[in-house]
Write a protein that holds these residues in place. Structure first.
Motif, PDB file in Angstrom:
ATOM      1  N   ALA A 175       2.982   2.718   2.138  1.00 19.56           N
ATOM      2  CA  ALA A 175       3.410   3.596   2.884  1.00 19.56           C
ATOM      3  C   ALA A 175       4.889   2.316   3.065  1.00 19.56           C
ATOM      4  O   ALA A 175       5.050   1.230   3.370  1.00 19.56           O
ATOM      5  CB  ALA A 175       2.155   3.584   4.121  1.00 19.56           C
ATOM      6  N   SER A 176       5.796   3.298   4.183  1.00 21.23           N
ATOM      7  CA  SER A 176       7.090   2.830   4.507  1.00 21.23           C
ATOM      8  C   SER A 176       6.622   1.597   5.952  1.00 21.23           C
ATOM      9  O   SER A 176       7.058   2.606   7.578  1.00 21.23           O
ATOM     10  CB  SER A 176       7.760   3.379   4.610  1.00 21.23           C
ATOM     11  OG  SER A 176       8.784   3.382   3.665  1.00 21.23           O
ATOM     12  N   GLU A 177       6.158   0.969   6.177  1.00 28.90           N
ATOM     13  CA  GLU A 177       6.009   0.584   7.764  1.00 28.90           C
ATOM     14  C   GLU A 177       5.216  -1.025   7.391  1.00 28.90           C
ATOM     15  O   GLU A 177       5.559  -1.795   6.331  1.00 28.90           O
ATOM     16  CB  GLU A 177       4.243   0.197   7.665  1.00 28.90           C
ATOM     17  CG  GLU A 177       3.117   0.387   6.957  1.00 28.90           C
ATOM     18  CD  GLU A 177       1.961   1.370   7.585  1.00 28.90           C
ATOM     19  OE1 GLU A 177       2.116   2.786   7.738  1.00 28.90           O
ATOM     20  OE2 GLU A 177       0.945   0.887   7.382  1.00 28.90           O
ATOM     21  N   ARG A 205      -5.643   6.845  24.035  1.00 28.77           N
ATOM     22  CA  ARG A 205      -4.073   6.451  23.007  1.00 28.77           C
ATOM     23  C   ARG A 205      -3.166   5.842  23.764  1.00 28.77           C
ATOM     24  O   ARG A 205      -2.412   5.219  24.398  1.00 28.77           O
ATOM     25  CB  ARG A 205      -3.497   6.396  21.587  1.00 28.77           C
ATOM     26  CG  ARG A 205      -4.581   7.507  20.790  1.00 28.77           C
ATOM     27  CD  ARG A 205      -3.423   7.335  19.106  1.00 28.77           C
ATOM     28  NE  ARG A 205      -3.002   8.638  19.890  1.00 28.77           N
ATOM     29  CZ  ARG A 205      -1.994   8.809  18.696  1.00 28.77           C
ATOM     30  NH1 ARG A 205      -1.524   8.367  18.093  1.00 28.77           N
ATOM     31  NH2 ARG A 205      -0.806  10.486  18.990  1.00 28.77           N
ATOM     32  N   ARG A 251       1.692  -0.439  14.212  1.00 28.95           N
ATOM     33  CA  ARG A 251       2.288  -1.109  13.375  1.00 28.95           C
ATOM     34  C   ARG A 251       3.910  -0.226  13.748  1.00 28.95           C
ATOM     35  O   ARG A 251       4.091   0.298  14.333  1.00 28.95           O
ATOM     36  CB  ARG A 251       1.684  -1.422  12.443  1.00 28.95           C
ATOM     37  CG  ARG A 251       1.922   0.254  11.546  1.00 28.95           C
ATOM     38  CD  ARG A 251       1.481   0.121  10.656  1.00 28.95           C
ATOM     39  NE  ARG A 251      -0.517   0.016  10.413  1.00 28.95           N
ATOM     40  CZ  ARG A 251      -1.016  -1.238   9.571  1.00 28.95           C
ATOM     41  NH1 ARG A 251       0.043  -1.930   8.458  1.00 28.95           N
ATOM     42  NH2 ARG A 251      -1.846  -1.749  10.252  1.00 28.95           N
ATOM     43  N   LEU A 259       0.512   2.838  17.798  1.00 27.62           N
ATOM     44  CA  LEU A 259       0.834   3.411  15.804  1.00 27.62           C
ATOM     45  C   LEU A 259      -0.298   1.770  15.825  1.00 27.62           C
ATOM     46  O   LEU A 259      -0.379   1.078  14.923  1.00 27.62           O
ATOM     47  CB  LEU A 259       2.017   3.654  15.497  1.00 27.62           C
ATOM     48  CG  LEU A 259       2.375   4.791  15.640  1.00 27.62           C
ATOM     49  CD1 LEU A 259       3.558   5.077  14.518  1.00 27.62           C
ATOM     50  CD2 LEU A 259       1.155   6.034  15.014  1.00 27.62           C
ATOM     51  N   ALA A 293       4.375  10.164  11.303  1.00 19.69           N
ATOM     52  CA  ALA A 293       2.904   9.373  10.588  1.00 19.69           C
ATOM     53  C   ALA A 293       3.071   8.696  12.513  1.00 19.69           C
ATOM     54  O   ALA A 293       0.939   9.075  12.025  1.00 19.69           O
ATOM     55  CB  ALA A 293       3.634   7.755  10.367  1.00 19.69           C
ATOM     56  N   ALA A 341       0.632  -1.216   0.279  1.00 19.14           N
ATOM     57  CA  ALA A 341       0.287  -0.251   0.032  1.00 19.14           C
ATOM     58  C   ALA A 341       0.769   1.900  -0.002  1.00 19.14           C
ATOM     59  O   ALA A 341       0.121   2.460   0.489  1.00 19.14           O
ATOM     60  CB  ALA A 341      -0.887   0.011   0.886  1.00 19.14           C
ATOM     61  N   ASN A 374       6.269   1.777  11.284  1.00 15.23           N
ATOM     62  CA  ASN A 374       6.007   2.968  10.581  1.00 15.23           C
ATOM     63  C   ASN A 374       7.645   3.905  10.769  1.00 15.23           C
ATOM     64  O   ASN A 374       7.781   4.097  11.556  1.00 15.23           O
ATOM     65  CB  ASN A 374       5.062   3.706  10.137  1.00 15.23           C
ATOM     66  CG  ASN A 374       4.775   4.976   9.137  1.00 15.23           C
ATOM     67  OD1 ASN A 374       5.821   5.796   8.994  1.00 15.23           O
ATOM     68  ND2 ASN A 374       3.693   5.330   7.989  1.00 15.23           N
ATOM     69  N   LEU A 388      -2.094   7.992   3.066  1.00 17.97           N
ATOM     70  CA  LEU A 388      -1.446   7.650   4.228  1.00 17.97           C
ATOM     71  C   LEU A 388      -2.346   7.652   5.324  1.00 17.97           C
ATOM     72  O   LEU A 388      -2.154   7.065   6.181  1.00 17.97           O
ATOM     73  CB  LEU A 388      -0.096   8.148   4.185  1.00 17.97           C
ATOM     74  CG  LEU A 388       0.602   7.725   3.171  1.00 17.97           C
ATOM     75  CD1 LEU A 388       2.041   8.805   3.328  1.00 17.97           C
ATOM     76  CD2 LEU A 388       1.125   6.043   2.943  1.00 17.97           C
ATOM     77  N   GLY A 447       8.289   6.971  10.317  1.00 20.40           N
ATOM     78  CA  GLY A 447       7.769   8.301  10.244  1.00 20.40           C
ATOM     79  C   GLY A 447       7.802   8.149  11.783  1.00 20.40           C
ATOM     80  O   GLY A 447       6.409   8.982  12.186  1.00 20.40           O
ATOM     81  N   LEU A 448       7.659   6.981  12.664  1.00 19.99           N
ATOM     82  CA  LEU A 448       6.901   7.202  13.812  1.00 19.99           C
ATOM     83  C   LEU A 448       7.453   8.402  14.253  1.00 19.99           C
ATOM     84  O   LEU A 448       7.071   8.625  15.378  1.00 19.99           O
ATOM     85  CB  LEU A 448       7.225   5.836  14.631  1.00 19.99           C
ATOM     86  CG  LEU A 448       7.878   5.468  15.027  1.00 19.99           C
ATOM     87  CD1 LEU A 448       8.117   4.458  16.269  1.00 19.99           C
ATOM     88  CD2 LEU A 448       9.859   5.840  14.780  1.00 19.99           C
ATOM     89  N   SER A 449       8.394   8.743  14.527  1.00 15.38           N
ATOM     90  CA  SER A 449       9.017   9.760  15.664  1.00 15.38           C
ATOM     91  C   SER A 449       9.117  10.999  15.016  1.00 15.38           C
ATOM     92  O   SER A 449       9.706  11.493  13.619  1.00 15.38           O
ATOM     93  CB  SER A 449      10.387   9.154  15.914  1.00 15.38           C
ATOM     94  OG  SER A 449      11.458  10.192  16.485  1.00 15.38           O
ATOM     95  N   ILE A 489       0.840  -1.140  -7.239  1.00 14.56           N
ATOM     96  CA  ILE A 489      -0.220  -2.213  -5.947  1.00 14.56           C
ATOM     97  C   ILE A 489      -1.664  -1.199  -7.215  1.00 14.56           C
ATOM     98  O   ILE A 489      -1.822  -0.632  -8.571  1.00 14.56           O
ATOM     99  CB  ILE A 489      -0.638  -0.593  -4.822  1.00 14.56           C
ATOM    100  CG1 ILE A 489      -0.035   0.957  -5.490  1.00 14.56           C
ATOM    101  CG2 ILE A 489       0.881  -1.148  -3.982  1.00 14.56           C
ATOM    102  CD1 ILE A 489      -0.611   1.885  -4.443  1.00 14.56           C
TER     103      ILE A 489
END
Lengths: 340, 460, 341
Positions: free
Chosen positions: A168-170, A188, A262, A260, C76, A166, A264, C100, A266-268, C164
């Motif tokens: 996204a880098s995850e 959360r 998962r 999250l 993200a 999909a 990703n 995203l 960009g998590l930080s 995709i």
């Protein structure tokens, strides 16, 4: 060096408050917003409702782990500015292992958190090893390893260890069993917050009450005297950096497992860098750092609300955070000049 | 904390005025107030002209050259650039005028302590002070240097400068000063014209009673402890070559020499901080060049380093945690308080507070902590490097007495000192070191002061 | 405390007391419809999706007199935070820009069933979410037709980001358009495997040119920058850009761009919201709605001649009229036959 980084907690807090409110007001005026409205929106967004308070504590947790990591390295006289990379790799290990090896709940969460701790620790250990073995400057090593960490995680997640798709880098999502349970329903905020508090107290106990903590502080406060007292500076540097990375990595794992669900890339949003400021404001003392993390958590979560409510650009928060760091650093430099 | 209280001192132009007192009596604070570095809560300082101050702990910028330090903020300029040639010339002229030879281009961090002090002094002299304050100026000088130093100071006084020397060395007070002020506990307790008093009388006034006597030397049965053959070692600014000697349990071996002649390399090699070549045997076992400091400590070899502030103490910590340093692996946490109490009592540490921050204590009390913890650690060999440096009579006698008592109890002591009086007072045997080599050996019975002085100066 | 410090403190107090009085709030008086938008990590200033969406939002503010705010996401982890804040602050319509955020929109919309959300470029199956998608295959069809009319080597290429379904719509439409114009034109397809690998983008574009293609349709995100680098050194070769108007990046070398009018989608949802009308569950924008299309060839008129423009207009009309049904998958492409007009 750590003596240089430590000051008087109380005065530092005062400086930070003055900078945040003073310069924050100026910035808001430049954005044509009344500081009363701006800060009102900020605090309302941070505490106004139960779910907003929960979000503030989520940010507090995400800052607390890497800040404790930065602090323990600094107490050993080492400047770990690679907490962000350690946090990202910790998050990656947690996300990949959590999605790859489904285990029952009582095993899944510890495994995910341990994976993050080990990965972050290994990343910190690289800089520690270079320092211990070759005397390499840990500032440069950790700074550079940040980039390597992000690129490595991006490569793995898009390449050989791809699970997602999909675009996204995850990684794939974690099974429910590997997700930290909520502390407050419909938010959360998870048990990660409690873990972070426990870690802070344990860390303080280790620093103040154990031989290891004693030797680590001696190595940081007076390396020459420590060496002559039989303390192996190289080994201390290695262990401190490993521990520092492990704490940041654990932080990454809690973001993956608790927030999250998962990994990703960009998590930080730069938790590992803000953590440096948090650790300094917290005077490198784990308990003060809990307080400082909360204060920065308020800025982080309230900043968004401030933008949504009072239309103050959120960059104001980034700006005053940066100015607070400069003010603190300036105080330390002045103090060190006076003391010599 | 009140360091000085209602002190009046009047300096006259052209005199050398000595200010003496015990550790923490307020001498250094007074000098700092006079200089303007510390604000007085009450009272005032009146000086007719420039006040100069030479610190006990040098305030030099280590990375800069001599001329840069001497002329800092007063550099001769040509427009926007510094006139280096003129600066060098000015420093050379200054050095020649006062008989303080220095190389203007040397980088300060490479210089031995004695030369650094000259730089410090030159920096103040360049400002042509009418009042010059000297805080423990001879603490790091060799006997011959002390005489020439006071010759320089005397010449300065003769030109009309008022000089205040803060010191604990009473022999120098008697020999070189015109007047003397004695302080105790932040107050002036006596003022004399030097020629009308004596060293003993001043000492009694400083201590506020009789000066304690040095501990008696018991007779001990000595046994082999440390054997050194062909030892060579090198530390940052010090080189030792081909040293051969032994230290026996129950004796004090004194190493006499001027600073910068290899003593640091010797102490560091024994501490395990620098590698060595040659043969070191301790209690019959060979010590290896790559042994860690920890392994030396485990064997019972304990070194009192020369620079207590950097090499021995964590200044930001309290007394208790500093007393533990070096024994953190052998003492249980529950024993820390007891260990601190023991050192505080045996060594009369003031204030007797285990929670006091060590950085805030006077030099003498800091040194008592270092020596105290070293002797409390069941050491077999104690290497004491300048153990009484910069501390006053009372503390020095205490430290020396404890070393002698340790010797009486069967400990081997290697006493490295730049002060001959200390070595003569304590040592069973004296070895002379010069230019990194051992130059002579004397038994206590056969000590020849003149001969030792000549050997120290490098004259064979 | 020194006198100077007391003075500074006093000054600070005066500041805090005096300042709020002189300063008014920016927002219109209560009651106005509030519309918020959350960017993806590309952020404002990306000259693409986020900027386009923001343009739609600004137009809504001007023409519909609604209050607006755009929250930028630095990571993200910010997506949920930003969406949640807007939901908490009672915004009437909340836009999530980019696929995203699909999962985050799904979660937040479930937690706030009384708020309404819109997501661009993804389908989220919740009753309070409008999924805004585009018929990329229709615009791509025109791009393929133009490429087939323009190629000298009878070979054109497609360079995609990740393989995709969304990207296959571009690929299928493009190949169908080429087939419609000239079935003998060969279409080479390649995927980089990422949306931000500039180096691979450059390398693969080079391979496609070496294989004889003289026009490449690039739908590869940041990877497209690599292809742009590559085309600079190739005479008589062109690229076709995507999403935003990229014609000006290397004037004359970008034949045209297949633009997705995110601003149109955003504005249309805003119209409904401003009028307090229900929003559609699914808003799909094609040529007819003005949601996709080609740019005006302003730098490439020498190649894109009036007859070609006329032919494109004819094809566009045929698609809008339903005479041509553009394939959006490889299967549909396999069975696509040129439609006689």
């Amino acid at each position: 060096m750590s003596a240089l980084l430590r000051g008087r907690a109380f005065r530092d807090v005062a400086v930070v408050i003055v900078v945040v409110f003073g310069f924050g007001s100026i910035a808001m005026l430049l954005a044509h917003v009344s500081p009363l409205d701006g800060f009102g929106a900020l605090f309302d967004g941070a505490f106004g409702t139960r779910s907003e308070l929960a979000e503030t504590l989520v940010q507090t947790t995400s800052l607390l782990f890497p800040a404790l990591g930065v602090a323990i390295a600094a107490r050993a006289g080492l400047f770990n500015i690679g907490a962000d990379g350690q946090l990202i790799l910790g998050g990656f290990a947690a996300g990949w292992i959590g999605a790859q090896f489904p285990l029952p709940g009582y095993l899944a969460i510890p495994m995910v958190l341990l994976a993050g701790t080990f990965a972050g620790g290994a990343w910190g250990a690289i800089a520690g090893f270079l320092r211990a073995r070759f005397g390499a400057n840990e500032v440069i090593a950790t700074l550079m390893l940040n980039y390597v960490a992000v690129l490595l995680a991006t490569y793995l997640v898009n390449g050989p260890l791809q699970q997602g798709g999909a675009g996204a880098s995850e990684t794939a999502g974690l099974p429910k069993a590997a997700q930290l349970p909520d502390l407050i329903a419909d938010s959360r905020l998870t048990w990660a917050f409690v873990i972070a508090l426990v870690v802070a107290f344990v860390l303080r106990w280790v620093l103040q009450r154990t031989v290891f903590g004693y030797e680590l502080r001696a190595a940081g406060d007076a390396p020459e005297a420590a060496k002559r007292a039989g303390i192996d500076l190289g080994r201390t540097a290695f262990v401190a950096m490993t521990l520092s990375g492990a704490l940041a990595g654990l932080g990454g794992a809690t973001i993956v497992s608790g927030v999250l669900h998962r990994f990703n890339t960009g998590l930080s949003p730069g938790y590992g860098f803000i953590a440096i400021a948090v650790a300094l404001v917290g005077n490198l003392d784990p308990l003060w750092i809990v307080v400082a993390s909360f204060a920065f958590g308020v800025l982080q979560s309230g900043g968004v609300a401030m933008q949504a409510e009072a239309l103050v650009p959120r960059d104001v928060v980034t700006l005053v955070t940066g100015l607070a760091i400069i003010a603190l650093a300036g105080r330390r430099v002045v103090a060190s000049l006076r003391s010599t | 904390m009140q360091a000085v209280d209602g002190v009046d001192i009047e300096l006259q132009s052209g005199e050398i005025h000595a200010l003496v007192g015990e550790n923490g009596a307020g001498k250094s604070t007074l000098a700092a107030i006079a200089y303007g570095a510390v604000k007085a809560d009450e009272g005032s300082v009146v000086a007719g002209g420039v006040v100069g101050l030479v610190h006990q702990h040098f305030k030099l910028i280590e990375r800069l050259r001599v001329w840069e330090n001497v002329l800092l903020n007063r550099e001769p300029r040509r427009g926007w650039v510094i006139d280096v040639a003129a600066a060098r010339e000015r420093v050379n002229r200054l050095a020649a005028t006062y008989g303080l030879a220095v190389d203007p281009d040397a980088v300060v961090e490479t210089l031995p302590v004695g030369i650094k002090q000259r730089v410090e002094l030159l920096r103040e002299l360049d400002r042509e002070p009418t009042v010059l304050l000297l805080d423990e100026p001879t603490a790091a000088l060799a006997p011959s240097e002390i005489a020439s130093f006071f010759t320089t100071i005397g010449a300065l006084a003769a030109r009309g400068t008022a000089i205040l020397v803060v010191t604990h060395k009473l022999a120098e007070v008697i020999a070189y000063s015109q007047r003397v002020t004695v302080m105790r506990a932040g107050r002036v307790v006596a003022r004399h014209v030097t020629s009308e008093t004596s060293a003993d009388a001043i000492a009694r006034e400083m201590v506020g009673g009789e000066v304690p006597a040095l501990a008696a030397r018991g007779s001990t049965a000595t046994a082999p402890l440390l054997e050194v053959r062909g030892l060579s070692a090198r530390s940052a600014t010090s080189t030792l070559e081909d040293a051969t000697f032994e230290v026996r349990a129950g004796e004090i071996v004194g190493i006499a020499g001027i600073e910068g002649n290899g003593q640091t390399a010797l102490a560091d090699a024994l501490a395990g901080v620098v590698p060595f070549t040659g043969e070191l045997r301790f209690e019959g076992d060979a010590l290896r060049p790559d042994d860690s400091p920890a392994s030396r400590l485990r064997r019972g070899i304990r070194v009192i380093p020369q620079d207590r502030r950097h090499e021995a103490l964590v200044l930001g910590w309290n007394v208790r945690d500093n007393v533990v340093l070096g024994r953190q692996r052998t003492l249980a946490r529950s024993q820390y308080a007891e260990a601190a109490r023991e050192v505080i009592e045996r060594f009369d540490v003031r204030p007797p507070d285990p929670e006091a921050t060590v950085g805030a204590l006077s030099g003498g009390n800091q040194q008592k902590i270092v020596v105290g913890r070293t002797l409390a650690a069941h050491a077999k060999l104690v290497v004491a490097y300048q153990p009484t440096r910069g501390i006053d009579i009372g503390a020095a006698v205490l430290v020396q007495s404890r070393l002698i008592e340790a010797r009486n109890a069967g400990v081997g002591v290697l006493l490295i000192s730049f002060e001959l009086d200390e070595i003569f007072a304590c040592a069973d045997r004296v070895l002379v070191i010069a230019n990194g080599r051992f130059a002579g050996s004397f038994d206590r019975a056969t000590i020849d002061r003149g001969r030792i002085g000549a050997l120290m100066a490098g004259n064979v | 405390m020194s006198r100077r410090r007391v003075a500074a403190l006093a000054l600070a107090l005066v500041w805090f007391a005096a300042v709020p009085a002189g300063c008014a709030r920016q927002r219109a008086a209560g009651g106005a419809v509030r519309i918020g938008m959350v960017t993806d990590t590309g952020g404002l200033g990306d000259r693409s999706f986020n900027d386009s969406a923001y343009a739609g939002l600004m137009r809504a503010q001007r023409e519909l007199h609604v209050d607006t705010v755009a929250l930028q996401s630095r990571s993200a982890a910010d997506y949920q935070v930003n969406l949640t804040v807007l939901a908490n602050k009672e915004y009437d319509e909340i836009f999530a820009i980019g696929f995203l955020m699909a999962r985050d929109v799904a979660e937040v919309s479930e937690r706030y069933p009384t708020r309404h959300f819109s997501i661009i470029d993804a389908v989220v199956d919740e009753p309070n979410v409008t999924s805004v998608t585009f018929k990329e295959e229709q615009g791509s069809f025109l791009a393929g037709a133009l490429a087939a009319m323009t190629t000298k080597t009878k070979t054109i290429a497609f360079l995609g980001g990740i393989d995709i379904p969304l990207l296959r719509k571009f690929e299928a439409g493009y190949a169908a358009g080429a087939r419609q114009v000239d079935p003998s034109v060969k279409v080479i397809s390649k995927y980089i495997g990422s949306f931000d690998d500039v180096a691979s983008g450059k390398e693969l574009a080079g391979v496609q040119f070496d294989q004889g293609a003289d026009i490449i349709y690039v739908a590869a995100g940041k990877g497209g920058l690599g292809a742009i680098d590559q085309v600079k050194s190739r005479p008589n070769a062109y690229l076709i850009g995507v999403d935003a108007d990229q014609d000006g990046i290397v004037p004359g070398k970008i034949l045209t761009s297949m633009v997705k009018r995110v601003d149109v989608g955003v504005f249309r949802v805003c119209q409904q919201a401003a009028a307090h009308k229900p929003r559609p569950v699914h808003l799909t924008l094609g040529l007819k709605e003005g949601g996709v299309g080609l740019t005006d060839f302003r730098y490439t008129r020498s190649v894109v001649t009036p007859p070609k423009i006329a032919a494109l207009a004819k094809l566009r009309a045929a698609i809008i009229a339903g005479k041509i049904v553009v394939p959006s998958t490889r299967e549909e492409l396999a069975s696509f036959k040129p439609v006689p007009l």
